[in-house]
Motif scaffolding. Structure first.
Motif, mmCIF file in Angstrom:
data_model
loop_
_atom_site.group_PDB
_atom_site.id
_atom_site.type_symbol
_atom_site.label_atom_id
_atom_site.label_comp_id
_atom_site.label_asym_id
_atom_site.label_seq_id
_atom_site.Cartn_x
_atom_site.Cartn_y
_atom_site.Cartn_z
ATOM 1 N N CYS A 58 0.832 -1.212 0.000
ATOM 2 C CA CYS A 58 0.000 0.000 0.000
ATOM 3 C C CYS A 58 0.864 1.259 0.000
ATOM 4 C CB CYS A 58 -0.939 -0.001 1.201
ATOM 5 S SG CYS A 58 -2.252 -1.237 1.098
ATOM 6 N N SER B 183 2.123 1.950 -3.418
ATOM 7 C CA SER B 183 1.093 2.384 -4.365
ATOM 8 C C SER B 183 0.371 3.651 -3.887
ATOM 9 C CB SER B 183 0.098 1.253 -4.627
ATOM 10 O OG SER B 183 -0.559 0.892 -3.428
ATOM 11 N N ARG C 11 -1.184 4.463 -1.183
ATOM 12 C CA ARG C 11 -2.473 4.291 -0.519
ATOM 13 C C ARG C 11 -2.302 4.477 0.985
ATOM 14 N NH1 ARG C 11 -5.711 -0.629 -2.297
ATOM 15 N NH2 ARG C 11 -7.302 0.649 -1.303
ATOM 16 N N ARG D 16 -5.100 3.520 3.434
ATOM 17 C CA ARG D 16 -5.209 2.082 3.690
ATOM 18 C C ARG D 16 -4.147 1.627 4.679
ATOM 19 N NH1 ARG D 16 -7.882 -1.809 5.147
ATOM 20 N NH2 ARG D 16 -7.430 -3.820 4.257
#
Length: 73
Positions: free
Chosen positions: A20, A23, A25, A28
């Protein structure tokens, strides 16, 4: 992780947190730290460092949240 019926542990959470973070994120990542706590798992240095990296460049409150999640009992 529970959806796949796997027994999560710190290593598996760290793998997902790292993916995560890579990427972008970061929300998250924070949710996973909360999930770790709810599963009675203690974030380790890898969890904390990766989560900190994910929130770098974010607000100070995001970093403070990582710190609080990492060190709360």
């Amino acid at each position: 992780m529970w959806e796949a019926r796997l027994e999560p542990n710190v290593v598996s959470y760290n793998a997902v947190i790292s993916a995560c973070e890579k990427s972008w994120r970061w929300q998250r990542v924070l949710a996973l730290l909360i999930e770790m706590r709810e599963a009675k798992l203690e974030p380790d240095v890898i969890s904390i460092t990766t989560a900190s990296d994910a929130t770098s460049g974010r607000s100070n409150s995001d970093f403070a949240l990582v710190r609080n999640l990492a060190y709360s009992a």
